[in-house]
Scaffold this motif. Structure first.
Motif: not given
Length: 69
Positions: A10-17, A37-46, A21-25
């Motif tokens: 998750k980007s360091s620019y994220s303000n945890n608001g 994926r949605d960072s709030k729901d790690p089990l959400s669809p990718v 999103i999270e990415v797997a580069v």
């Protein structure tokens, strides 16, 4: 694709608001895709995005192509 082998970032620019999103580069080079994926729901669809398209998106964000948020 299983999410077990993915290294999520998750980007360091994220303000945890809660609108992040999270990415797997780590699959960009080996498989040519960037899972997202949605960072709030790690089990959400990718969502799997072609690596070239994701790189173009990041470039557009950095150059202000999408305007102010």
């Amino acid at each position: 694709m299983t999410t077990n082998s993915l290294r999520w970032f998750k980007s360091s620019y994220s303000n945890n608001g809660g609108n992040c999103i999270e990415v797997a580069v780590n699959l960009a080079t080996s498989r040519g895709v960037v899972p997202v994926r949605d960072s709030k729901d790690p089990l959400s669809p990718v969502l799997t995005v072609p690596a070239a398209a994701f790189a173009s998106f990041v470039t557009g964000v950095k150059t202000g192509e999408f305007g102010a948020v």
